[in-house]
Design a protein around this motif. Structure first.
Motif, PDB file in Angstrom:
ATOM      1  N   THR A  24     -49.873 -60.442  63.777  1.00 15.95           N
ATOM      2  CA  THR A  24     -48.913 -59.787  63.099  1.00 15.95           C
ATOM      3  C   THR A  24     -47.639 -60.761  62.598  1.00 15.95           C
ATOM      4  O   THR A  24     -47.231 -61.568  63.582  1.00 15.95           O
ATOM      5  N   PHE A  25     -47.517 -60.786  61.380  1.00 14.09           N
ATOM      6  CA  PHE A  25     -46.350 -61.731  60.733  1.00 14.09           C
ATOM      7  C   PHE A  25     -45.322 -60.969  60.252  1.00 14.09           C
ATOM      8  O   PHE A  25     -45.559 -59.823  59.887  1.00 14.09           O
ATOM      9  N   VAL A  26     -44.111 -61.580  60.315  1.00 15.91           N
ATOM     10  CA  VAL A  26     -43.011 -60.992  59.678  1.00 15.91           C
ATOM     11  C   VAL A  26     -42.365 -61.786  58.916  1.00 15.91           C
ATOM     12  O   VAL A  26     -42.081 -63.155  59.165  1.00 15.91           O
ATOM     13  N   GLU A  27     -42.305 -61.388  57.520  1.00 16.48           N
ATOM     14  CA  GLU A  27     -41.653 -62.244  56.505  1.00 16.48           C
ATOM     15  C   GLU A  27     -40.140 -61.761  55.912  1.00 16.48           C
ATOM     16  O   GLU A  27     -39.972 -60.577  55.821  1.00 16.48           O
ATOM     17  N   VAL A  28     -39.354 -62.891  55.859  1.00 15.40           N
ATOM     18  CA  VAL A  28     -38.025 -62.466  55.552  1.00 15.40           C
ATOM     19  C   VAL A  28     -37.769 -63.136  53.909  1.00 15.40           C
ATOM     20  O   VAL A  28     -37.982 -64.323  53.716  1.00 15.40           O
ATOM     21  N   SER A  29     -37.350 -62.413  53.191  1.00 17.00           N
ATOM     22  CA  SER A  29     -36.994 -63.016  51.878  1.00 17.00           C
ATOM     23  C   SER A  29     -35.508 -63.050  51.563  1.00 17.00           C
ATOM     24  O   SER A  29     -34.895 -62.085  51.607  1.00 17.00           O
ATOM     25  N   SER A  30     -35.324 -64.185  51.017  1.00 17.44           N
ATOM     26  CA  SER A  30     -33.708 -64.257  50.558  1.00 17.44           C
ATOM     27  C   SER A  30     -33.780 -64.534  49.118  1.00 17.44           C
ATOM     28  O   SER A  30     -34.267 -65.685  48.506  1.00 17.44           O
TER      29      SER A  30
ATOM     30  N   GLY B   3     -40.229 -53.694  56.279  1.00 20.47           N
ATOM     31  CA  GLY B   3     -39.516 -53.563  57.527  1.00 20.47           C
ATOM     32  C   GLY B   3     -38.055 -53.223  57.169  1.00 20.47           C
ATOM     33  O   GLY B   3     -37.697 -52.801  55.950  1.00 20.47           O
ATOM     34  N   ARG B   4     -37.036 -53.681  58.133  1.00 23.50           N
ATOM     35  CA  ARG B   4     -35.703 -53.276  57.608  1.00 23.50           C
ATOM     36  C   ARG B   4     -35.034 -54.494  56.725  1.00 23.50           C
ATOM     37  O   ARG B   4     -35.580 -55.706  56.710  1.00 23.50           O
ATOM     38  N   GLY B   5     -34.512 -54.112  55.821  1.00 25.94           N
ATOM     39  CA  GLY B   5     -33.641 -54.983  54.692  1.00 25.94           C
ATOM     40  C   GLY B   5     -34.647 -55.631  53.939  1.00 25.94           C
ATOM     41  O   GLY B   5     -35.571 -54.888  53.363  1.00 25.94           O
ATOM     42  N   ASP B   6     -34.956 -57.049  54.105  1.00 25.06           N
ATOM     43  CA  ASP B   6     -35.527 -57.880  53.122  1.00 25.06           C
ATOM     44  C   ASP B   6     -36.910 -58.346  53.749  1.00 25.06           C
ATOM     45  O   ASP B   6     -37.416 -59.265  53.589  1.00 25.06           O
ATOM     46  N   THR B   7     -37.252 -57.659  54.982  1.00 26.71           N
ATOM     47  CA  THR B   7     -38.554 -58.076  55.701  1.00 26.71           C
ATOM     48  C   THR B   7     -39.560 -57.288  55.372  1.00 26.71           C
ATOM     49  O   THR B   7     -39.838 -55.960  55.012  1.00 26.71           O
TER      50      THR B   7
END
Length: 547
Positions: free
Chosen positions: A101-107, A74-78
């Motif tokens: 549907t899952f969305v993951e954000v990574s930092s 996805g956009r950025g870190d997603t």
């Protein structure tokens, strides 16, 4: 539900590998393969089948069918992951259709050694037909947070999740609430992966006071009931060296080593449910089921060394030679000769899976839900061009290739090792990963010699387990304990605890002695044995109560 999620995670892992490959190749910076993708169900899969027990009626119902996954950046870190299930029981009368549907954000931490990943449900739909009753998923909330701790040889991770699913039952007959909580812990490296997940589902059915409860099913929808299901799920990929002898007498080599690889998914589910929807009487029991992938094998190169026949370290030397850990495959190996800093670094990096100039030495199976890597010696090639830039080399666990910016010039970290030198790539990666340093700011000293305490320190540093040593100066079980350098004490302690190093027959460790090539081979093979077996026993066998 904890375990259900675990199961689910396993499924995702398994099939996620099939769909993950393109993503892992196109988004190199996110190519770490830690942990499974999150769903909150209780099933497992191999490359052929998916199985899940459904407890919505208060009675276990085994459902089988197809499971698909698609992953896209996805956009950025997603990252967005979509799962689709089409299931039915053996008779075909009970059916389940589900899409999540899952969305993951990574930092990422600044030094990239750790990452925190948060996943949550974005879209959902689920319809289940059980015994003539329709269960429609009206609301679904799920959140998972995970910490990943990256080290040159092993990635460690653990995570937790909480969620709730709300079903309408036969439209207006009642409402079923399923609360989910769970945790997971695991690792991945070039010689295997294991993830154990524990999950709890708490189910509570409440009949409607206003809606119609009419149904053609024998299921009682007019009585309230509650139940609980506890899951323990393990997803593992095992790789083992096996010797294969040759029967003919007139053959150029008597036998050689191969690597067997097998993916395994298993679940233990303990349930406490109403007996025929009578909440006063309880139906308690447990279920166990498992699926294995089709095994994979890869033959190792057979060396032709003239000076290791009947040597005490012959098997270790040959196994590492099969992985191309040593420079030459024939001639004289020199088992009693001291090993150089260059040769030890190359063998360490290639054998333990940090980097191989010919590609990753591993082939972690998609069969347990992980990326499918090429056999040893084969290069991993991207299916499409990548726009991301990575400063890392091949990842031993994912096989992600290094990428460079156009026009980027190679800068050697040491003046005594050029980019054209044999072993340059391994030394550069070991230096970048913090495994190996130079003898000075500018010099690596490739032909300098390694001591026993130095070798132990490098291995433990690569494993990331130096913190296992107790605080303070704990005594070590060697007569020459006092001769171990202060900077090496923790690593030597951990290495002997893990069975990677030991004292001689007289009880001396000899920390300052130069290590021979045969001793280096044995130490590296003991490291691989720890990765193959000891870690698996800790993360899988102990947590799953397997004996």
């Amino acid at each position: 539900m904890n375990k259900a999620m675990v199961c689910r995670i396993r499924q995702k892992l398994f099939f996620g590998a099939l769909g993950c490959i393109a993503l892992l190749m196109s988004v190199v910076s996110n190519a770490w393969a830690e942990s499974s993708h999150l769903t909150a169900q209780g099933g497992i899969a191999n490359e052929y089948d998916y199985q899940e027990y459904v407890f919505l009626t208060g009675t276990p119902v085994l459902m089988k069918g197809k499971f698909k996954v698609s992953i896209s950046p996805g956009r950025g870190d997603t990252t967005t992951t979509k799962f689709t299930y089409t299931l039915a029981d053996d008779g075909g009368t009970n059916k389940l259709s589900r899409s999540l549907t899952f969305v993951e954000v990574s930092s990422e931490r600044e030094d990239k050694s750790q990452a925190v990943r948060t996943s949550q449900i974005d879209k959902f739909s689920e319809t289940v037909q059980l015994n003539g009753v329709k269960y429609q998923l009206d609301d679904y909330r799920l959140n998972k947070s995970q910490i990943v701790d990256r080290h040159p040889v092993v990635n460690y991770y653990s995570g937790n999740w909480e969620g709730r699913k709300i079903y309408s039952v036969n439209k207006t007959a009642g409402r079923l609430v399923v609360d989910v909580s769970g945790n997971t812990v695991g690792y991945d490296h070039n010689w295997g992966r294991s993830e154990t997940q524990r999950m709890t589902q708490i189910l509570q059915y409440t009949p409607s006071t206003t809606g119609s409860s009419t149904t053609n099913s024998a299921t009682n929808l007019t009585s309230a009931w509650d139940g609980q299901v506890d899951y323990t799920v393990n997803l593992s990929t095992d790789r083992q060296f096996v010797y294969q002898g040759n029967d003919p007498v007139n053959i150029s080599f008597s036998g050689g080593y191969l690597i067997n690889e097998l993916g395994d998914s298993s679940i233990l589910a303990d349930y406490d449910l109403p007996n025929n929807n009578d909440n006063a009487r309880r139906n308690r029991g447990n279920l166990q089921w498992a699926l294995q992938s089709a095994p994979k094998v890869a033959r190792m190169y057979v060396p032709a060394y003239e000076d290791i026949r009947d040597h005490w370290a012959q098997a270790d030397i040959e196994r590492l030679a099969g992985l191309k850990a040593w420079g030459s495959q024939s001639g004289f190996f020199g088992p009693t000769q001291p090993i150089t800093r260059l040769d030890f670094t190359c063998a360490f990096v290639r054998a333990l899976g940090v980097l191989s100039p010919d590609g990753p030495t591993g082939m972690i199976a998609y069969t347990a839900g992980y990326p499918n890597l090429p056999p040893p010696g084969e290069k991993q090639t991207a299916k499409r061009a990548t726009t991301a830039t990575s400063t890392a080399g091949y990842n031993g666990a994912t096989g992600a290739p290094r990428t460079k910016n156009k026009g980027e010039t190679e800068r050697a970290p040491f003046v005594d090792l050029t980019s054209q030198s044999d072993g340059y790539a391994e030394v550069k990666l070991a230096y970048e990963k913090g495994i190996m340093t130079g003898t000075s700011v500018t010099r690596f000293d490739p032909y300098g010699l390694m001591t026993r305490e130095q070798a132990a320190t490098l291995i433990v540093r690569g494993l990331g387990l130096a913190t296992m040593a107790p605080s303070g100066q704990s005594p070590l079980p060697f007569y020459d304990d006092g001769q171990i350098s202060p900077w090496a004490r923790d690593s030597v302690y951990v290495a002997q605890e893990l069975g990677i190093v030991a004292g001689d027959s007289y009880g001396y460790f000899r920390p300052g002695d130069i290590i021979t090539r045969a001793e280096a081979a044995t130490m590296l093979m003991k490291s691989i044995d720890f990765l193959e077996n000891t870690m698996k026993q800790d993360y899988r066998d102990r947590l799953m109560n397997m004996h």
